[in-house]
Design a protein around this motif. Structure first.
Motif, PDB file in Angstrom:
ATOM      1  N   ARG A   1       1.398  -1.410  -0.296  1.00 18.06           N
ATOM      2  CA  ARG A   1       0.273  -0.254   0.052  1.00 18.06           C
ATOM      3  C   ARG A   1       1.260   1.385  -0.093  1.00 18.06           C
ATOM      4  O   ARG A   1       2.101   1.432   0.615  1.00 18.06           O
ATOM      5  CB  ARG A   1      -1.165  -0.275   1.411  1.00 18.06           C
ATOM      6  N   LYS A   2       0.721   2.263  -1.203  1.00 23.04           N
ATOM      7  CA  LYS A   2       1.310   3.585  -0.783  1.00 23.04           C
ATOM      8  C   LYS A   2       0.362   4.088  -0.790  1.00 23.04           C
ATOM      9  O   LYS A   2      -0.561   4.596  -1.637  1.00 23.04           O
ATOM     10  CB  LYS A   2       2.079   3.751  -2.414  1.00 23.04           C
ATOM     11  N   ASN A   3       0.397   5.366  -0.168  1.00 21.76           N
ATOM     12  CA  ASN A   3      -0.366   6.735  -0.376  1.00 21.76           C
ATOM     13  C   ASN A   3      -2.867   6.096  -0.053  1.00 21.76           C
ATOM     14  O   ASN A   3      -3.041   6.534   0.004  1.00 21.76           O
ATOM     15  CB  ASN A   3      -0.516   7.729  -0.575  1.00 21.76           C
ATOM     16  N   GLY A   4      -2.266   4.764   0.863  1.00 19.59           N
ATOM     17  CA  GLY A   4      -3.558   4.130   1.740  1.00 19.59           C
ATOM     18  C   GLY A   4      -4.588   3.404   0.337  1.00 19.59           C
ATOM     19  O   GLY A   4      -5.105   3.398   0.340  1.00 19.59           O
ATOM     20  N   ARG A   5      -3.488   3.776  -1.408  1.00 18.40           N
ATOM     21  CA  ARG A   5      -3.835   2.906  -2.283  1.00 18.40           C
ATOM     22  C   ARG A   5      -3.526   1.312  -2.263  1.00 18.40           C
ATOM     23  O   ARG A   5      -1.828   1.569  -2.040  1.00 18.40           O
ATOM     24  CB  ARG A   5      -3.583   3.923  -3.957  1.00 18.40           C
ATOM     25  N   PRO A   6      -3.638   0.537  -2.688  1.00 20.92           N
ATOM     26  CA  PRO A   6      -2.663  -0.515  -3.651  1.00 20.92           C
ATOM     27  C   PRO A   6      -1.959  -0.553  -4.774  1.00 20.92           C
ATOM     28  O   PRO A   6      -2.413  -0.502  -5.633  1.00 20.92           O
ATOM     29  CB  PRO A   6      -3.928  -1.843  -3.453  1.00 20.92           C
ATOM     30  N   PHE A   7      -1.075  -1.257  -4.333  1.00 19.65           N
ATOM     31  CA  PHE A   7      -0.329  -1.865  -5.655  1.00 19.65           C
ATOM     32  C   PHE A   7       0.603  -3.168  -5.540  1.00 19.65           C
ATOM     33  O   PHE A   7       1.006  -3.723  -4.465  1.00 19.65           O
ATOM     34  CB  PHE A   7       1.183  -1.079  -5.222  1.00 19.65           C
ATOM     35  N   LEU A   8       0.960  -3.394  -6.460  1.00 26.84           N
ATOM     36  CA  LEU A   8       1.556  -4.672  -6.820  1.00 26.84           C
ATOM     37  C   LEU A   8       3.616  -4.239  -6.788  1.00 26.84           C
ATOM     38  O   LEU A   8       3.654  -3.945  -8.449  1.00 26.84           O
ATOM     39  CB  LEU A   8       1.264  -5.903  -7.969  1.00 26.84           C
ATOM     40  N   LYS A   9       4.107  -5.233  -6.702  1.00 30.12           N
ATOM     41  CA  LYS A   9       5.534  -4.848  -7.308  1.00 30.12           C
ATOM     42  C   LYS A   9       6.222  -6.321  -6.867  1.00 30.12           C
ATOM     43  O   LYS A   9       6.045  -6.986  -6.303  1.00 30.12           O
ATOM     44  CB  LYS A   9       6.355  -3.954  -5.822  1.00 30.12           C
ATOM     45  N   ALA A  10       6.773  -6.846  -8.704  1.00 26.86           N
ATOM     46  CA  ALA A  10       7.680  -6.996  -8.273  1.00 26.86           C
ATOM     47  C   ALA A  10       8.969  -7.245  -6.963  1.00 26.86           C
ATOM     48  O   ALA A  10       9.498  -6.130  -6.780  1.00 26.86           O
ATOM     49  CB  ALA A  10       8.871  -7.458  -9.726  1.00 26.86           C
ATOM     50  N   GLU A  11       9.595  -8.502  -6.982  1.00 26.84           N
ATOM     51  CA  GLU A  11      11.164  -8.421  -5.886  1.00 26.84           C
ATOM     52  C   GLU A  11      12.304  -8.301  -6.449  1.00 26.84           C
ATOM     53  O   GLU A  11      12.746  -9.302  -6.517  1.00 26.84           O
ATOM     54  CB  GLU A  11      10.715  -9.528  -5.091  1.00 26.84           C
ATOM     55  N   ASN A  12      12.590  -8.179  -7.699  1.00 28.27           N
ATOM     56  CA  ASN A  12      13.392  -7.937  -8.614  1.00 28.27           C
ATOM     57  C   ASN A  12      14.450  -6.506  -8.821  1.00 28.27           C
ATOM     58  O   ASN A  12      13.528  -5.646  -9.021  1.00 28.27           O
ATOM     59  CB  ASN A  12      13.129  -8.674  -9.665  1.00 28.27           C
ATOM     60  N   PRO A  13      15.469  -5.800  -8.379  1.00 24.32           N
ATOM     61  CA  PRO A  13      16.273  -4.555  -8.829  1.00 24.32           C
ATOM     62  C   PRO A  13      15.951  -3.918 -10.746  1.00 24.32           C
ATOM     63  O   PRO A  13      15.538  -3.198 -11.087  1.00 24.32           O
ATOM     64  CB  PRO A  13      16.932  -4.894  -8.313  1.00 24.32           C
ATOM     65  N   LYS A  14      15.442  -4.910 -11.278  1.00 28.87           N
ATOM     66  CA  LYS A  14      15.329  -5.058 -12.693  1.00 28.87           C
ATOM     67  C   LYS A  14      14.191  -4.824 -13.243  1.00 28.87           C
ATOM     68  O   LYS A  14      14.034  -4.346 -13.783  1.00 28.87           O
ATOM     69  CB  LYS A  14      15.858  -6.084 -12.864  1.00 28.87           C
ATOM     70  N   TYR A  15      13.630  -5.013 -12.498  1.00 33.53           N
ATOM     71  CA  TYR A  15      11.725  -4.510 -12.538  1.00 33.53           C
ATOM     72  C   TYR A  15      10.869  -3.688 -11.536  1.00 33.53           C
ATOM     73  O   TYR A  15      10.425  -4.231 -10.495  1.00 33.53           O
ATOM     74  CB  TYR A  15      10.759  -5.561 -13.000  1.00 33.53           C
ATOM     75  N   PRO A  16      11.747  -2.410 -11.262  1.00 28.68           N
ATOM     76  CA  PRO A  16      11.207  -2.093 -10.114  1.00 28.68           C
ATOM     77  C   PRO A  16       9.767  -1.361  -9.772  1.00 28.68           C
ATOM     78  O   PRO A  16       9.010  -0.586  -9.281  1.00 28.68           O
ATOM     79  CB  PRO A  16      12.497  -0.920  -9.951  1.00 28.68           C
ATOM     80  N   ASP A  17       9.157  -1.200 -11.599  1.00 26.75           N
ATOM     81  CA  ASP A  17       8.037  -0.704 -11.202  1.00 26.75           C
ATOM     82  C   ASP A  17       7.060  -0.934 -10.524  1.00 26.75           C
ATOM     83  O   ASP A  17       6.445  -2.242 -10.143  1.00 26.75           O
ATOM     84  CB  ASP A  17       6.993  -0.758 -12.897  1.00 26.75           C
ATOM     85  N   LEU A  18       6.401  -0.116 -10.106  1.00 24.86           N
ATOM     86  CA  LEU A  18       4.880  -0.577  -8.837  1.00 24.86           C
ATOM     87  C   LEU A  18       3.430  -0.707 -10.085  1.00 24.86           C
ATOM     88  O   LEU A  18       3.636   0.516 -10.869  1.00 24.86           O
ATOM     89  CB  LEU A  18       4.352   1.101  -8.154  1.00 24.86           C
ATOM     90  N   MET A  19       2.619  -1.450  -9.931  1.00 22.36           N
ATOM     91  CA  MET A  19       1.434  -1.688 -10.665  1.00 22.36           C
ATOM     92  C   MET A  19      -0.146  -1.173  -9.778  1.00 22.36           C
ATOM     93  O   MET A  19       0.437  -1.529  -9.028  1.00 22.36           O
ATOM     94  CB  MET A  19       1.185  -2.654 -11.323  1.00 22.36           C
ATOM     95  N   PRO A  20      -0.522  -0.560 -10.175  1.00 23.47           N
ATOM     96  CA  PRO A  20      -2.048  -0.278  -9.461  1.00 23.47           C
ATOM     97  C   PRO A  20      -2.561  -1.008  -9.469  1.00 23.47           C
ATOM     98  O   PRO A  20      -2.964  -2.236 -10.817  1.00 23.47           O
ATOM     99  CB  PRO A  20      -3.166   0.869  -9.852  1.00 23.47           C
ATOM    100  N   ALA A  21      -3.113  -1.774  -8.223  1.00 21.58           N
ATOM    101  CA  ALA A  21      -3.483  -3.236  -7.926  1.00 21.58           C
ATOM    102  C   ALA A  21      -4.941  -2.894  -8.513  1.00 21.58           C
ATOM    103  O   ALA A  21      -5.509  -3.967  -8.518  1.00 21.58           O
ATOM    104  CB  ALA A  21      -3.603  -3.769  -6.881  1.00 21.58           C
ATOM    105  N   GLU A  22      -6.088  -1.983  -8.457  1.00 23.24           N
ATOM    106  CA  GLU A  22      -7.220  -2.323  -8.531  1.00 23.24           C
ATOM    107  C   GLU A  22      -7.203  -2.774  -9.797  1.00 23.24           C
ATOM    108  O   GLU A  22      -8.745  -2.969 -10.569  1.00 23.24           O
ATOM    109  CB  GLU A  22      -7.858  -0.366  -8.544  1.00 23.24           C
TER     110      GLU A  22
END
Lengths: 208, 208
Positions: free
Chosen positions: B170-191
């Motif tokens: 969660r970031k700023n109260g909103r859900p996200f998904l993230k990969a656990e690999n420095p090669k893929y740093p992007d956060l995806m909105p979970a909604e």
DNA sequence: GTTATAGGTGAACAGATGTTCACCTATGAA
DNA sequence: TTCATAGGTGAACATCTGTTCACCTATAAC
């Protein structure tokens, strides 16, 4: 025709399934009746008939205790083996020590990746010394005693009276064991250590 | 008295054990005889008697097909469950898709850490996007569809038509998904993403 | 009402299954 | 040799187990 089982029929299915899951022989019609409070065998027979018509239950005729729940998974199932899990192995080798096991790990051989022998055993991992190989505290590792470890193999060795996981390596032609954690950089000469088994598989459950 | 089984008695034990392991009902005396080339039921009965005397075999009398190999592990065994393994789940949720399973994972519930439901399934991990949580390519993960993921939970989500493992945050109260690999740093909105299940367990086999 | 279906009781019956007995062979120890 | 043990054949028998039938109740559909 409705292919869904009724509540009562579902209870029969569940009872048969639970016997199978617990590793007991399938129940007889009379045992099912006893469990569900049905006094008459023929009432159970009717439920069985209905379940067979609905394609949910198998019954090879002419054989006793042959009830078998039909599921798409059933055809894909592999033989399940049972492996002794130790907290640690105080000394020596794990063979013929089943009576001292702490718990039992049951897995199918396909998922396990090999067919275990009497020399197969499992340990619960303590500490993060193998974090570099992605083995963490609390994991259960399955090991095989006997085969000569090759360089790079993960092995369990008896260090200071405790079973510990290390990587087996060679340096200048001599065997060493090393932890996979920058915090423990030391190499240990492998000749002096008793190697109890080679890593074959791992099982982890989520925290909580 | 010698407590070790003879060769012939050992063959009887192995036959019973293999039935159990394969999930079939225990054999009858006559089935054992057929399998081992023994024409007479009483010869099998003698072997069974000898094995019982030696403490290697159990037979509840008055019940058919009740032969059971005695082992110290037997008392520690837990119920085994069977979970559908998918390569990927093209769309939607995994319930009632057992008929499309690629394979079957069988494990005991104690090792698994929870009692599976109809919403439990398994995926084979592809790629090293979860390396930071020590999940690697080739691992089999067991997931449960249904429960609301909590921050930090590992989940399977449908991304670009493929089931992918991510960490739920969660970031700023909103859900996200993230990969656990420095090669893929992007956060995806979970909604916007379909969360197919929450990580519950993992099984890994050694390479080769 | 009638009809169909799910669920049940009770009993009789046929076949499956464990038990027991008489009898045989082979092997090794006393 | 004699004896004990492992292994086996064949048959008779008691009990376990699935099958079948007649008959009953309740519920929902027509």
């Amino acid at each position: 025709m409705n292919l869904e089982p009724t509540k009562r029929q579902h209870a029969v299915l569940r009872m048969i399934e639970s016997h199978r899951s617990a590793g007991e022989p399938p129940p007889t019609f009379r045992e099912i009746g006893q469990n569900l409070g049905i006094a008459s065998v023929s009432a159970v027979a009717k439920h069985v008939q209905a379940l067979r018509r609905k394609g949910l239950l198998n019954l090879s005729d002419g054989r006793s205790r042959s009830l078998d729940v039909i599921s798409p998974l059933r055809a894909l199932q592999n033989p399940v083996v049972h492996i002794a899990l130790f907290g640690s192995i105080p000394a020596g080798y794990p063979q013929h020590r089943e009576q001292e096991a702490d718990a039992c790990v049951s897995v199918d051989i396909e998922t396990l990746g090999f067919k275990p022998t009497r020399n197969t055993f499992a340990l619960r991992v303590s500490g993060d010394s193998m974090i570099g190989r992605h083995i963490v505290h609390g994991d259960v590792v399955v090991l095989e005693h006997g085969p000569e470890p090759r360089p790079g193999d993960i092995v369990a060795a008896l260090v200071d009276g405790e079973s510990t996981l290390k990587t087996f390596v060679r340096k200048n032609g001599r065997p060493f064991l090393k932890a996979e954690n920058p915090k423990y950089p030391d190499l240990m000469p492998a000749e002096e250590l008793m190697i109890q088994g080679v890593f074959k598989a791992l099982i982890r459950k989520a925290k909580e």
